[in-house]
Enzyme design. Sequence first.
Site, short mmCIF file in Angstrom:
data_model
loop_
_atom_site.label_atom_id
_atom_site.label_comp_id
_atom_site.label_asym_id
_atom_site.label_seq_id
_atom_site.Cartn_x
_atom_site.Cartn_y
_atom_site.Cartn_z
N GLU A 1 0.81 -1.22 0.00
CA GLU A 1 0.00 0.00 0.00
C GLU A 1 0.85 1.27 0.00
O GLU A 1 0.44 2.30 -0.53
CB GLU A 1 -0.89 0.02 1.24
CG GLU A 1 -1.59 1.34 1.42
CD GLU A 1 -2.41 1.43 2.67
OE1 GLU A 1 -1.84 1.40 3.76
OE2 GLU A 1 -3.62 1.52 2.55
N ASP A 2 2.03 1.17 0.59
CA ASP A 2 2.85 2.37 0.73
C ASP A 2 3.40 2.88 -0.59
O ASP A 2 3.92 4.00 -0.66
CB ASP A 2 4.00 2.11 1.72
CG ASP A 2 3.48 1.93 3.13
OD1 ASP A 2 2.51 2.63 3.48
OD2 ASP A 2 4.03 1.09 3.86
N ARG B 1 7.16 9.95 7.65
CA ARG B 1 7.40 9.43 6.30
C ARG B 1 6.92 10.38 5.19
O ARG B 1 7.43 10.32 4.07
CB ARG B 1 6.70 8.08 6.14
CG ARG B 1 7.24 6.98 7.05
CD ARG B 1 8.60 6.49 6.59
NE ARG B 1 9.16 5.50 7.52
CZ ARG B 1 8.95 4.20 7.44
NH1 ARG B 1 8.18 3.72 6.48
NH2 ARG B 1 9.49 3.40 8.32
N HIS C 1 2.26 5.70 10.44
CA HIS C 1 1.50 6.30 9.34
C HIS C 1 0.14 6.77 9.84
O HIS C 1 -0.36 6.29 10.85
CB HIS C 1 1.23 5.25 8.25
CG HIS C 1 2.43 4.86 7.44
ND1 HIS C 1 2.82 3.56 7.26
CD2 HIS C 1 3.30 5.62 6.72
CE1 HIS C 1 3.89 3.52 6.48
NE2 HIS C 1 4.21 4.75 6.14
N CYS D 1 -2.17 -2.01 5.00
CA CYS D 1 -0.94 -1.82 4.22
C CYS D 1 -0.55 -3.03 3.40
O CYS D 1 0.36 -2.95 2.57
CB CYS D 1 0.21 -1.39 5.12
SG CYS D 1 0.46 -2.42 6.52
#
Length: 257
Positions: free
Chosen positions: A67-68, A133, A163, A248
């Site tokens: 997902e990132d 991030r 996150h 994620c």
Amino acid sequence: MATVRALVRRPSPRLAEGLVTHIERVPVDTDLAVRQWQQYVDALGDAGWSTIEVPPIDECPDGVFVEDTMVVYGDLAVIAHAGATERRPEAAAAEAAVAAQGYRIARIGEPGTLDGGDILKVGTTVYAGLGGRTNEAGITQLREHLEPLGADVIAVPVTKVLHLKSAVTALPDGTVIGYEPLVDDASAFKSFRAVPEESGAHVVLLDDKHLLMAASAPKTADLFRELGFTPVVVDISEFEKLEGCVTCLSVRLRGAV
Ligand SMILES: NC(=O)NCCC[C@H](N)C(=O)O
């Protein structure tokens, strides 16, 4: 809700070397992680989703957290520029996979950094976590890409967890859910409901009724049942040891492509 496809990525044999930032490192059982990943993929399949595997990237321990690598909005995939430099090689094959699904491509670039896990979409509102991030330049670039598509990008602070979506996700009616001790500013969201466990804050909306969530949040599962939802529970303990959560492990492609 048209839920059709999801990108997933098989765990690296080096998974146990994945980054940890806000929690203490504990040993990861990689074989168990592979079984848990398969159960997660099967849960998506059982819900009627088709899953598309991004080619694995064994040299990146955190590649499973696919997902990132991007933010998908409408027919556009904005490819992320990971806040952790060692994760940057993960994006290229993910970009190719989403392009092959018919999505247009845009990219976050220097000086911007952005991880997909920092982006929470609630209708046309796009909350962007400003934290370890994702930086201001990354959010500005995301806004430039998404505003022409009708999105309203709102920056919210993230200091207590990795996150934004480690702290909050949203129910089908748009109510943002979070474990309050880890939410920087609940008032930043138009509608907020507290849940009793950290990992209870993480749901993937399989459809309007079914919520994919972690086995580590049984009290929150009970709360969701009381609210009329059907939790679909998966054990992702080995990913939680690396600050991963149900969100994620996939990129949901809900767009009109
Ligand atoms: N979206 C997410 O919550 N991703 C989890 C990434 C965990 C990984 N160990 C990392 O630190 O980047």
